[in-house]
Design an enzyme around this catalytic site. Structure first.
Site, mmCIF file in Angstrom:
data_model
loop_
_atom_site.group_PDB
_atom_site.id
_atom_site.type_symbol
_atom_site.label_atom_id
_atom_site.label_comp_id
_atom_site.label_asym_id
_atom_site.label_seq_id
_atom_site.Cartn_x
_atom_site.Cartn_y
_atom_site.Cartn_z
ATOM 1 N N ASP A 390 0.895 -1.181 -0.043
ATOM 2 C CA ASP A 390 -0.165 -0.114 -0.032
ATOM 3 C C ASP A 390 0.980 1.373 -0.059
ATOM 4 O O ASP A 390 0.790 2.181 -0.655
ATOM 5 C CB ASP A 390 -1.043 0.134 1.063
ATOM 6 C CG ASP A 390 -1.839 -1.213 1.240
ATOM 7 O OD1 ASP A 390 -2.586 -1.367 0.216
ATOM 8 O OD2 ASP A 390 -1.746 -1.893 2.196
ATOM 9 N N GLU A 491 -9.270 -2.538 4.446
ATOM 10 C CA GLU A 491 -8.852 -1.933 5.910
ATOM 11 C C GLU A 491 -9.768 -1.183 6.382
ATOM 12 O O GLU A 491 -10.345 -1.440 7.535
ATOM 13 C CB GLU A 491 -7.417 -1.488 5.807
ATOM 14 C CG GLU A 491 -6.408 -2.521 5.501
ATOM 15 C CD GLU A 491 -4.979 -1.737 5.452
ATOM 16 O OE1 GLU A 491 -4.065 -2.363 5.305
ATOM 17 O OE2 GLU A 491 -4.993 -0.529 5.241
#
Length: 620
Positions: A390, A491
């Site tokens: 990420d 997430e």
């Protein structure tokens, strides 16, 4: 043959004066063209930006005010006489509207406004028409009905080159609106728009575009072809609160063909000659409008009527002629010689999370340019590099948007952090050639916990995450670099982050991408395979992995989330190939973490509560 220009511009949000000057700059550019432009069309809310919410009252002006200001800009630009169509928030008879002004600039003898135009007989000389948006979207990301009133009329009007009509954005989604304009004699329908890009799709020629752009083109081509009219669509460009206006303005011919298409996510001015004789040819080939004019009185005569008796509505009897040929009951149709292909429920739908990586890259790079540089005024960005996919992808996108000299990568290890994480974070910095800083957070975290009592792993992890944000924001102030977030959609939906820590950076390019989509895009932009291949981890506890914490793989998590947030029931998701336990696990986390995705709850005690009544966008 009038010459048309379509200006897809990026307005400065909430800055009326600056945007009118920007329009003046476009007029100055057009003044240099030969042959001269007869008409230039600007997008919806070109004078203010679209998502101004309660700020409408601050940026709204009367049509007369806008005409005066445009006339001054036209004079300063030393441009020849031309017509303009400009979208703006309007004050009219003590009400606010989302409107579009059509005016003739530099024309000493403007054509009178058309019958039914509210400005007729009252407007400043040169104003030919003001259209007030009829259909106000109030769903999804839209909330127009809360801030402006609905227009009530659609009219065509005469100009110095022909007859035109205006439809603002969603007005054009309703086929009846285009029909009314065409029946009133419009030869050119102008559609100023501020429609955010959503999804990815492909047009008939195989060009990858945002799905919303593909849908718009289908609507516009249908309108043009059905009625034999030109359609000019002018789209905003830029990002407002993360919602990206894609540009992609188009001119569609009366035959339904796209004559011009503007670039995606970039400002541009498109010019084309509009041959009104094309209407004659198109309507001769397909006289649909003539057919409608003949049959419309018969169709509307019974519109709304229902057969009723004894005070109750009855279902109308279906009228039809009985069969007249043959007398046996056996069908004369032969049985099918081959099986019919079945489509629909239960059929393999492919990968629902597949994305067009190149389009996504351009989209997110444009997002960062707009949100970091243009909207917030920073030249630099700062990214916390963990060594994971990420943050690595975020750094790659930031470098393309801002330049390698304007991106700072920060490693923030704790004493238990994996050496591999540090190595991979440095690998990204070296590969991109960006400035790299390393700040050891161990003394700060341990010093605090020693004072309050060494807590469990969860508490320690939360302190580590929040300490990293302290570092990132302090370095942001030191280097005048905006923090760029790295959290993905998976997430965020599962609440797998520390509140007011991982989710704190004001700009996040990955927040609407599932983890599997992040991996695909990271591979596309060149993130090293060694980073892509390793198991994701927050690296708060030695040996910790994200999928180990979930108890289920990202490949499954993302797909279950995909179906759940589209409103599917748990049993419907199970039918897509998951166990009830897997769906329950993901659904449980999704439903129990809404609070982490919202600002603190404030007790509402007044009629000016912030975010409830006092509504202003966060980004201007």
């Amino acid at each position: 043959m009038p010459r048309l220009a379509i200006a897809q511009i990026r307005p400065a949000k909430g800055e009326y004066a600056a945007n009118v000057q920007r329009i003046g700059g476009v007029l100055a550019q057009l003044a240099k063209l030969e042959p001269a432009v007869d008409l230039v069309v600007f997008p919806e809310t070109a004078t203010s930006g679209y998502f101004v919410e309660g700020g409408v009252r601050d940026v709204a002006v009367t049509a007369g005010t806008l005409f005066r200001d445009l006339s001054l800009q036209h004079e300063a630009a030393q441009a020849p006489p031309l017509d303009v169509a400009v979208g703006f928030y309007e004050v009219f008879q003590n009400r606010f509207y989302n409107s579009c002004l059509y005016a003739s600039l530099g024309n000493a003898s403007p054509v009178n406004a058309s019958p039914g135009n509210a400005s007729s007989g009252h407007a400043s000389p040169g104003i030919l028409h003001v259209h007030r948006k009829v259909f106000l979207p109030t769903y999804g990301v839209f909330d127009e009905d809360r801030f402006v009133e609905r227009g009530r009329e659609i009219h065509a009007f005469d100009t110095r080159w022909g007859r035109a009509a205006l439809l603002i954005c969603e007005d054009a989604w309703h086929s009846l609106a285009g029909t009314i304009a065409a029946l009133e004699g419009a030869q050119l329908i102008l559609v100023p728009s501020a429609s955010p890009a959503r999804g990815t799709g492909m047009d008939e020629e195989g060009t990858r575009l945002p799905a919303s752009v593909v849908r718009w083109e289908r609507i516009l081509r249908t309108m043009a072809e059905e009625h034999g009219v030109y359609v000019a669509y002018a789209s905003l460009v830029g990002f407002e609160g993360g919602k990206g206006f894609p540009g992609g303005s188009v001119l569609v011919s009366p035959a339904g063909q796209i004559v011009l298409r503007g670039p995606l996510f970039e400002e541009a001015v498109l010019t084309a000659d509009v041959d009104l004789d094309e209407l004659t040819r198109a309507r001769a080939d397909a006289p649909l409008l003539a057919d409608l004019e003949v049959n419309l009185p018969h169709l509307i005569k019974n519109l709304g009527r229902r057969e009723a008796g004894a005070g109750r509505k009855r279902r109308a009897v279906v009228k039809f002629d009985p069969a007249t040929n043959g007398s046996d009951q056996v069908s004369r149709l032969p049985p099918p010689v081959s099986r019919v292909h079945v489509m629909g429920k239960g059929v393999d739908e492919g990968d629902p999370l597949a994305i067009d990586c190149e389009l996504a890259r351009r989209w997110l790079v444009s997002f960062l340019k707009d949100e970091v540089v243009r909207r917030r005024g920073f030249t630099k960005g700062i990214v916390g590099l963990s060594g994971g996919v990420d943050s690595s992808l975020t750094a790659f996108l930031a470098v393309e948007a801002l330049g390698r000299d304007n991106v700072i990568g920060v490693r923030m290890p704790y004493r238990t952090s994996s050496p591999e994480s540090l190595e991979h974070a440095q690998l990204v910095s070296d590969l991109l050639g960006i400035q790299s800083l390393t700040i050891d957070i161990t003394p700060a975290v341990d010093g605090y916990l020693q004072q309050v009592g060494d807590g469990d792993a969860t508490r320690r992890g939360n302190v580590m995450a929040r300490e990293r944000m302290i570092v990132l924001f302090d370095l942001s102030a030191k280097h005048k670099a905006l923090p760029i977030g790295t959290s993905n959609k998976s997430e965020r939906l599962l609440g797998y982050f520390t509140w007011h820590a991982d989710d704190t950076p004001p700009v996040n390019p990955l927040g609407d991408l599932f983890k599997t989509q992040v991996r695909a895009l990271a591979r596309h932009v060149g993130v090293p395979e060694v980073i892509l291949a390793k198991p994701p981890t927050p690296d708060l506890v030695p040996g910790q992995t994200t999928e180990g914490d979930y108890g289920i793989s990202y490949d499954k998590v993302d797909r279950i989330l995909y179906y759940l947030i589209r409103g599917m029931k748990a049993e419907e998701v199970v039918a897509h190939g998951f166990t009830p336990a897997e769906v329950a696990k993901v659904q449980g986390r999704l439903e129990s973490t809404h609070w982490k995705r919202r600002l603190p709850t404030v007790a509402v005690m007044s009629q000016t509560a912030i975010g409830e009544f006092y509504l202003r966008p966060v980004d201007y």
